[in-house]
Design a protein around this motif. Sequence first.
Motif, short mmCIF file in Angstrom:
data_model
loop_
_atom_site.label_atom_id
_atom_site.label_comp_id
_atom_site.label_asym_id
_atom_site.label_seq_id
_atom_site.Cartn_x
_atom_site.Cartn_y
_atom_site.Cartn_z
N GLY A 133 -7.90 -5.94 2.44
CA GLY A 133 -7.43 -4.98 3.43
C GLY A 133 -8.47 -3.90 3.71
O GLY A 133 -8.67 -3.51 4.86
N THR A 134 -9.11 -3.43 2.67
CA THR A 134 -10.08 -2.35 2.87
C THR A 134 -11.23 -2.83 3.76
O THR A 134 -11.63 -2.13 4.70
N ASP B 83 -2.27 -1.41 11.12
CA ASP B 83 -2.56 -1.82 9.75
C ASP B 83 -1.34 -2.56 9.21
O ASP B 83 -0.37 -1.95 8.77
N HIS C 297 -3.98 -11.94 0.68
CA HIS C 297 -3.81 -11.84 -0.77
C HIS C 297 -2.67 -10.90 -1.18
O HIS C 297 -2.51 -10.60 -2.35
N LYS C 298 -1.88 -10.47 -0.21
CA LYS C 298 -0.66 -9.74 -0.57
C LYS C 298 0.51 -10.71 -0.32
O LYS C 298 0.67 -11.68 -1.04
C1 LIG Z 1 -1.02 -0.62 4.20
C2 LIG Z 1 -2.25 -1.00 3.42
N1 LIG Z 1 -3.42 -1.11 4.06
C3 LIG Z 1 -4.55 -1.43 3.41
C4 LIG Z 1 -4.55 -1.70 2.07
C5 LIG Z 1 -5.85 -2.02 1.36
O1 LIG Z 1 -5.85 -3.32 0.91
P1 LIG Z 1 -6.86 -3.83 -0.24
O2 LIG Z 1 -6.40 -3.20 -1.52
O3 LIG Z 1 -6.68 -5.32 -0.21
O4 LIG Z 1 -8.22 -3.43 0.11
C6 LIG Z 1 -3.34 -1.61 1.37
C7 LIG Z 1 -3.30 -1.86 -0.08
O5 LIG Z 1 -2.28 -1.77 -0.71
C8 LIG Z 1 -2.17 -1.25 2.05
O6 LIG Z 1 -0.99 -1.13 1.43
#
Ligand SMILES: Cc1ncc(COP(=O)(O)O)c(C=O)c1O
Length: 474
Positions: free
Chosen positions: A103-104, A210, A246-247
Amino acid sequence: MQNMNTLMIPEEGVDKALLLEQMRARREEDINWHGHRAFSLVFHQNDAHAEFLKEAHGLFFEGNGLNPLAFKSLKQFEHEVVRMTAALLHGNERTVGAMTSGGTESILLAVKTYRDHARAHRPWIRNPEMVVPASAHVAFDKAGSYFDVRMVHAPLDGDLRVNVDSMRRLITPNTIALVGSAPCYPFGVVDDIEALSDLARAKGIGLHVDACVGGFLLPWIERLGYPLPPFDFRVPGVTSISADLHKYGYAAKGASVILYRGMDYLRHQFFVQVDWPGGVYASPSIPGTRPGGAIAAAWAALMAMGENGYLQSAATTMETAARFISGINDIPGLRVLGTPPASVFAFTTTEARLDCYAVADLLALRGWHVDRQQRPPAIHLMINPGHQQVVDQYLEDLRQAVDQVRRHPEIAQSGSAPAYGLLAGVPARRLVAKNVLRMMESMYGPQGQTPNLSGPVPWPARLLLRLGGLFRER
Ligand SMILES: Cc1ncc(COP(=O)(O)O)c(C=O)c1O
């Protein structure tokens, strides 16, 4: 114990069986996610699915998605994952995107893409800004700091969705895009994406949704008949979406998708360098080497789960989340924040004598891995299907923890509660940041120290108290 400063690669390789034994032993110190005692970090469908993913991952363990011409298999997997994700989120034949490591990275890329899109289409903007909800994931702040885009945080409404009027007021000639979450991490609520879309269209700017958490969850719960306003490409102003495999996609770690409404955006994500002595270089995302296993396992997860697998999983997850939410709300002194439509939520205490962090400490003593939040102090949960086995136990432990803190409010003066309370209550945030940075330096310094939050004098409190206890609010 060996001095970590002088830790060297062993001269002779160590017996592999012994190594595996040591590695298994080290796992004992990790959170007990397998016993469903954690509510973040691991998204576990079931053991059989995990074994299958490991096999799929292993087949491409040494593959490298860096060169799509060399690894045509991985390019094809990525293409199919992107197409399936685009279809799920109501994209069309013009929707494009790429796989990322999480996600990041998807969010970092979206911010970089909007910045470079603005550079191309609105070159007079020297100091680009994005308006994001106060509840947006912290990865937007990280992206802002990496790419020099100012993140302007819009306040939330009483229902914890972003206040759209505030968002409108915060837009300036420097604004290059807006952000909404579906749902946000801290409270699990979905912003009013349709209203944000109207705003973005009226201002002629992009809107990133997001859906890192919701991308592979909300579509299924909508199909199950739960009420949910549209949040994806059906909404005309949505120009990009991040969705993590991966979530709730139940893929192996290191897999997310960033999608754009069209190539007009995606092209600004790409990096091309033609003058490097190493050859002409082109890359779609942040890394150079891209682990083949994560790409292949993501494809395998989508194909093996299938629509029916995801629907079934979402149904169990929603039923389980509902049991948690009503059980928590039934405990006097506790309240779930907002009205989360899915399976991500946080709860807080509603009585002054009930310290939320003290409740968290007692839950941790009972073997739960607790995610603590601030503003307001709260405990955060993301529900997976396996949690159905522990709902009653959790609620019972929570009830007992609340009773104990009510009878002994002084518990809030011991354990890690004072440290968390202190950190959350310190008005001088730069002071907190400075101390957290110091903690990072000791973690990543030559000694590699891991902080112990539950010792007699927890590290943040120690650091802050050393500065004179100026901000001791409790
Ligand atoms: C809404 C949201 N966006 C982005 C992310 C970031 O994801 P990652 O930890 O896979 O980088 C998260 C992580 O929990 C999230 O809840």
